[in-house]
Design a protein around this motif. Structure first.
Motif, PDB file in Angstrom:
ATOM      1  N   GLY A  11       0.806  -1.213   0.000  1.00 21.84           N
ATOM      2  CA  GLY A  11       0.000   0.000   0.000  1.00 21.84           C
ATOM      3  C   GLY A  11       0.836   1.259   0.000  1.00 21.84           C
ATOM      4  O   GLY A  11       0.340   2.355   0.199  1.00 21.84           O
ATOM      5  N   ALA A  12       2.146   1.138  -0.198  1.00 18.58           N
ATOM      6  CA  ALA A  12       3.034   2.296  -0.210  1.00 18.58           C
ATOM      7  C   ALA A  12       4.192   1.986  -1.131  1.00 18.58           C
ATOM      8  O   ALA A  12       4.539   0.827  -1.359  1.00 18.58           O
ATOM      9  N   PRO A  13       4.836   3.005  -1.692  1.00 19.01           N
ATOM     10  CA  PRO A  13       5.951   2.757  -2.597  1.00 19.01           C
ATOM     11  C   PRO A  13       7.166   2.213  -1.861  1.00 19.01           C
ATOM     12  O   PRO A  13       7.324   2.399  -0.658  1.00 19.01           O
ATOM     13  N   VAL A  14       8.013   1.518  -2.609  1.00 21.32           N
ATOM     14  CA  VAL A  14       9.278   1.056  -2.044  1.00 21.32           C
ATOM     15  C   VAL A  14      10.133   2.271  -1.710  1.00 21.32           C
ATOM     16  O   VAL A  14      10.295   3.172  -2.528  1.00 21.32           O
ATOM     17  N   PRO A  15      10.670   2.378  -0.497  1.00 22.94           N
ATOM     18  CA  PRO A  15      11.527   3.515  -0.165  1.00 22.94           C
ATOM     19  C   PRO A  15      12.723   3.585  -1.121  1.00 22.94           C
ATOM     20  O   PRO A  15      13.317   2.574  -1.467  1.00 22.94           O
ATOM     21  N   THR A  16      13.048   4.781  -1.532  1.00 23.40           N
ATOM     22  CA  THR A  16      14.186   4.965  -2.425  1.00 23.40           C
ATOM     23  C   THR A  16      15.123   6.017  -1.853  1.00 23.40           C
ATOM     24  O   THR A  16      14.721   6.866  -1.067  1.00 23.40           O
ATOM     25  N   THR A  17      16.359   5.956  -2.246  1.00 23.68           N
ATOM     26  CA  THR A  17      17.329   6.977  -1.883  1.00 23.68           C
ATOM     27  C   THR A  17      17.945   7.495  -3.171  1.00 23.68           C
ATOM     28  O   THR A  17      17.943   6.818  -4.202  1.00 23.68           O
ATOM     29  N   ALA A  18      18.473   8.694  -3.114  1.00 22.06           N
ATOM     30  CA  ALA A  18      19.103   9.274  -4.292  1.00 22.06           C
ATOM     31  C   ALA A  18      20.321   8.445  -4.669  1.00 22.06           C
ATOM     32  O   ALA A  18      21.080   8.015  -3.800  1.00 22.06           O
ATOM     33  N   PRO A  19      20.529   8.195  -5.948  1.00 23.87           N
ATOM     34  CA  PRO A  19      21.721   7.440  -6.343  1.00 23.87           C
ATOM     35  C   PRO A  19      22.976   8.212  -6.004  1.00 23.87           C
ATOM     36  O   PRO A  19      22.977   9.450  -5.952  1.00 23.87           O
ATOM     37  N   PRO A  20      24.060   7.507  -5.741  1.00 24.01           N
ATOM     38  CA  PRO A  20      25.314   8.193  -5.406  1.00 24.01           C
ATOM     39  C   PRO A  20      25.840   8.952  -6.615  1.00 24.01           C
ATOM     40  O   PRO A  20      25.525   8.603  -7.764  1.00 24.01           O
ATOM     41  N   PRO A  21      26.648   9.978  -6.401  1.00 26.70           N
ATOM     42  CA  PRO A  21      27.218  10.704  -7.541  1.00 26.70           C
ATOM     43  C   PRO A  21      28.111   9.782  -8.359  1.00 26.70           C
ATOM     44  O   PRO A  21      28.755   8.883  -7.815  1.00 26.70           O
ATOM     45  N   PRO A  22      28.145   9.974  -9.668  1.00 25.43           N
ATOM     46  CA  PRO A  22      28.968   9.091 -10.509  1.00 25.43           C
ATOM     47  C   PRO A  22      30.448   9.298 -10.253  1.00 25.43           C
ATOM     48  O   PRO A  22      30.889  10.360  -9.795  1.00 25.43           O
ATOM     49  N   PHE A  23      31.220   8.275 -10.542  1.00 22.51           N
ATOM     50  CA  PHE A  23      32.670   8.414 -10.508  1.00 22.51           C
ATOM     51  C   PHE A  23      33.099   9.343 -11.638  1.00 22.51           C
ATOM     52  O   PHE A  23      32.491   9.374 -12.705  1.00 22.51           O
ATOM     53  N   THR A  24      34.162  10.098 -11.414  1.00 21.02           N
ATOM     54  CA  THR A  24      34.629  11.087 -12.373  1.00 21.02           C
ATOM     55  C   THR A  24      35.863  10.591 -13.121  1.00 21.02           C
ATOM     56  O   THR A  24      36.466   9.575 -12.748  1.00 21.02           O
ATOM     57  N   ALA A  25      36.247  11.356 -14.145  1.00 13.69           N
ATOM     58  CA  ALA A  25      37.468  11.021 -14.871  1.00 13.69           C
ATOM     59  C   ALA A  25      38.673  11.017 -13.938  1.00 13.69           C
ATOM     60  O   ALA A  25      39.593  10.197 -14.096  1.00 13.69           O
ATOM     61  N   ASP A  26      38.679  11.917 -12.958  1.00 15.48           N
ATOM     62  CA  ASP A  26      39.793  11.941 -12.003  1.00 15.48           C
ATOM     63  C   ASP A  26      39.845  10.664 -11.170  1.00 15.48           C
ATOM     64  O   ASP A  26      40.928  10.179 -10.827  1.00 15.48           O
ATOM     65  N   ASP A  27      38.652  10.129 -10.815  1.00 15.73           N
ATOM     66  CA  ASP A  27      38.625   8.861 -10.080  1.00 15.73           C
ATOM     67  C   ASP A  27      39.276   7.758 -10.915  1.00 15.73           C
ATOM     68  O   ASP A  27      40.085   6.968 -10.403  1.00 15.73           O
ATOM     69  N   TYR A  28      38.893   7.672 -12.190  1.00 12.83           N
ATOM     70  CA  TYR A  28      39.452   6.623 -13.045  1.00 12.83           C
ATOM     71  C   TYR A  28      40.933   6.862 -13.315  1.00 12.83           C
ATOM     72  O   TYR A  28      41.719   5.906 -13.393  1.00 12.83           O
ATOM     73  N   ARG A  29      41.335   8.122 -13.443  1.00 12.61           N
ATOM     74  CA  ARG A  29      42.759   8.427 -13.625  1.00 12.61           C
ATOM     75  C   ARG A  29      43.569   7.921 -12.424  1.00 12.61           C
ATOM     76  O   ARG A  29      44.639   7.323 -12.589  1.00 12.61           O
ATOM     77  N   ALA A  30      43.036   8.157 -11.231  1.00 11.31           N
ATOM     78  CA  ALA A  30      43.731   7.706 -10.023  1.00 11.31           C
ATOM     79  C   ALA A  30      43.789   6.181  -9.959  1.00 11.31           C
ATOM     80  O   ALA A  30      44.807   5.602  -9.548  1.00 11.31           O
ATOM     81  N   ARG A  31      42.718   5.510 -10.365  1.00 15.33           N
ATOM     82  CA  ARG A  31      42.723   4.044 -10.344  1.00 15.33           C
ATOM     83  C   ARG A  31      43.761   3.494 -11.309  1.00 15.33           C
ATOM     84  O   ARG A  31      44.487   2.544 -10.980  1.00 15.33           O
ATOM     85  N   ALA A  90      34.502   2.822 -31.156  1.00 12.24           N
ATOM     86  CA  ALA A  90      35.220   3.965 -30.596  1.00 12.24           C
ATOM     87  C   ALA A  90      34.293   5.057 -30.061  1.00 12.24           C
ATOM     88  O   ALA A  90      34.586   5.646 -29.010  1.00 12.24           O
ATOM     89  N   PRO A  91      33.165   5.378 -30.736  1.00  9.96           N
ATOM     90  CA  PRO A  91      32.289   6.415 -30.171  1.00  9.96           C
ATOM     91  C   PRO A  91      31.762   6.067 -28.784  1.00  9.96           C
ATOM     92  O   PRO A  91      31.687   6.935 -27.902  1.00  9.96           O
ATOM     93  N   ASP A  92      31.401   4.803 -28.565  1.00 16.32           N
ATOM     94  CA  ASP A  92      30.934   4.396 -27.234  1.00 16.32           C
ATOM     95  C   ASP A  92      32.063   4.507 -26.212  1.00 16.32           C
ATOM     96  O   ASP A  92      31.854   4.975 -25.087  1.00 16.32           O
ATOM     97  N   ALA A  93      33.256   4.076 -26.592  1.00 15.29           N
ATOM     98  CA  ALA A  93      34.386   4.152 -25.674  1.00 15.29           C
ATOM     99  C   ALA A  93      34.708   5.595 -25.316  1.00 15.29           C
ATOM    100  O   ALA A  93      35.060   5.902 -24.172  1.00 15.29           O
ATOM    101  N   ALA A  94      34.555   6.490 -26.275  1.00 12.16           N
ATOM    102  CA  ALA A  94      34.866   7.908 -26.025  1.00 12.16           C
ATOM    103  C   ALA A  94      33.889   8.543 -25.057  1.00 12.16           C
ATOM    104  O   ALA A  94      34.207   9.575 -24.448  1.00 12.16           O
ATOM    105  N   ARG A  95      32.709   7.943 -24.907  1.00 15.01           N
ATOM    106  CA  ARG A  95      31.716   8.476 -23.973  1.00 15.01           C
ATOM    107  C   ARG A  95      31.850   7.897 -22.574  1.00 15.01           C
ATOM    108  O   ARG A  95      31.136   8.307 -21.650  1.00 15.01           O
ATOM    109  N   ALA A  96      32.746   6.960 -22.375  1.00 11.72           N
ATOM    110  CA  ALA A  96      32.934   6.367 -21.047  1.00 11.72           C
ATOM    111  C   ALA A  96      33.425   7.429 -20.087  1.00 11.72           C
ATOM    112  O   ALA A  96      34.180   8.328 -20.467  1.00 11.72           O
ATOM    113  N   PRO A  97      33.025   7.363 -18.825  1.00  7.82           N
ATOM    114  CA  PRO A  97      33.409   8.414 -17.875  1.00  7.82           C
ATOM    115  C   PRO A  97      34.917   8.530 -17.673  1.00  7.82           C
ATOM    116  O   PRO A  97      35.413   9.597 -17.340  1.00  7.82           O
ATOM    117  N   GLY A  98      35.657   7.448 -17.892  1.00  6.68           N
ATOM    118  CA  GLY A  98      37.101   7.520 -17.728  1.00  6.68           C
ATOM    119  C   GLY A  98      37.849   7.881 -18.995  1.00  6.68           C
ATOM    120  O   GLY A  98      39.082   8.005 -18.974  1.00  6.68           O
TER     121      GLY A  98
END
Length: 389
Positions: A11-31, A90-98
């Motif tokens: 009788g009520a919606p499933v509780p939801t939380t805001a999704p976490p912020p995405p990882f950035t290019a800097d995160d992937y650079r560090a990895r 290549a176009p899909d790869a170029a859109r990857a966050p890293g």
């Protein structure tokens, strides 16, 4: 459980939380920088990463198709990372966050992909290769560069993804909470008189309702089927008096969940309750062994000692735990002989079990993360035996 949504059932919606912020290019650079540094420390020239969890972790790129065309990330100390991809992808790869943290090199059908990749490698180097790389690509590189040598990444750099940062831990906690919510709801459905595969479908639907993007497994092992740790839910009809092992998980926000609880249809007999209490005590002992500096095998030893001490040691037939992250099973492993020390940020399961052939099984599992002074559970549903109808 029927096909109605959680909103309809409660009788009520499933509780939801805001999704976490995405990882950035800097995160992937560090990895990628850490991967290059770790490779050098391990005596490797660099690492070669094919499509799969390592590529997703290091770049955020996940090809849309499993293809025979070579896709490979080259990471080595002292040089910028390069991702070799087919031109049509290549176009899909170029859109990857890293993607901003690396250089793309593409190759077209009819051309030699190893002619593009080989110049990026030290012709006398030794490289770690992701476990799921295609053999034909590794053989192609060996033919192009006969002076190179290679090692499986799981053997050469097993801890590449093992220590999670705070944002990874947030994702793992969210996945664990979603799995906990699914367990809370599955206890409300009827078990007796229904097929295992129907309850497994209920669990899968609940994981998706609680935000999982992918369901990896829903083990429902009733009665004697519970004595098979990886039982595939089948057409067996669950009966009153059955013990039922529920092991389920998948990915939410790109990170894994995996939890197990064992329930009983109606009241258990004395031995069923005794074995369940024993496994619960073993699981607690394994959890209490988690602390920085302890060896992975110490977690296994603590849980196994409880079960062996009660005379059921021969029925505990698997390791006590496995790592979890962008996949639901990865290093480190909680098993005898694994002397690697626990480090804050590691995440893994603690899941002892007892399996009595032809009768029943019991397993209790939580995901645990190592903290600065111990461990923290990412699953928090009751570990006492639940009675279901």
């Amino acid at each position: 459980m029927t096909s109605r949504s959680a909103r309809d059932r409660e009788g009520a919606p499933v509780p939801t939380t805001a999704p976490p912020p995405p990882f950035t290019a800097d995160d992937y650079r560090a990895r990628m920088a850490r991967a290059a540094e770790s490779a050098a420390e391990a005596g490797l020239t660099g690492v070669l990463i094919a499509p799969g969890p390592d590529l997703t972790y290091l770049t955020g790129y996940r090809p849309t198709a499993d293809t025979e065309r070579l896709t490979m990330l080259v990471v080595a100390a002292g040089q910028d990372p390069v991702l070799v991809v087919p031109t049509l992808e290549a176009p899909d790869a170029a859109r990857a966050p890293g993607a901003p943290a690396l250089t793309l090199r593409d190759w077209t059908d009819g051309k030699d992909p190893y002619g593009v990749t080989a110049p990026l490698l030290d012709p006398a180097g030794r490289f770690g290769v992701s476990d799921n790389a295609w053999a034909m690509h590794l053989l192609g590189l060996q033919q192009a560069l006969p002076g190179t040598s290679y090692a499986a990444l799981t053997e050469a750099l097993p801890m590449l993804r093992a220590v999670k940062d705070a944002r990874e831990l947030d994702r793992l906690a969210a996945a664990g909470a979603a799995a906990d919510a699914a367990y809370g709801e599955i206890l409300k459905v009827r078990f007796a008189g229904r097929r295992e595969r129907d309850v497994a479908a209920d669990l899968a639907a609940l994981l998706l309702e609680h935000g999982h993007s992918q369901v990896d497994f829903t083990v429902v092992g009733s009665g004697p089927n519970g004595a098979d740790p990886h039982h595939e839910a089948d057409d067996r009809v669950i009966a009153h008096g059955d013990m039922v092992v529920l092991d389920f998980g998948g990915l939410k926000y790109g990170y894994g969940s995996d939890t197990t609880r064992t329930v009983h249809v109606g009241e258990p007999d004395a031995e069923e309750r005794r074995v369940h209490d024993l496994v619960r005590a073993a699981q607690q002992a394994g959890f209490e062994a988690v602390r920085p500096g302890a060896a992975c095998q110490d977690v296994d030893r603590a849980a196994r000692a409880v079960i062996s001490g009660a005379g059921y040691g021969e029925y505990f037939i698997h390791r006590t735990g496995h790592g979890i992250g962008v996949t639901t099973h990865e290093p480190p492993y909680m098993i005898e002989g694994e002397e690697r020390p626990l480090v804050p940020g590691m995440c893994f399961s603690v899941e002892p079990g007892v399996y009595l052939p032809g009768r029943f099984g019991v397993r209790i599992e939580d995901i645990v993360t190592v903290t600065e002074d111990g461990g923290r559970r990412l699953n928090n549903t009751p570990r006492e035996m639940a009675i279901v109808e």
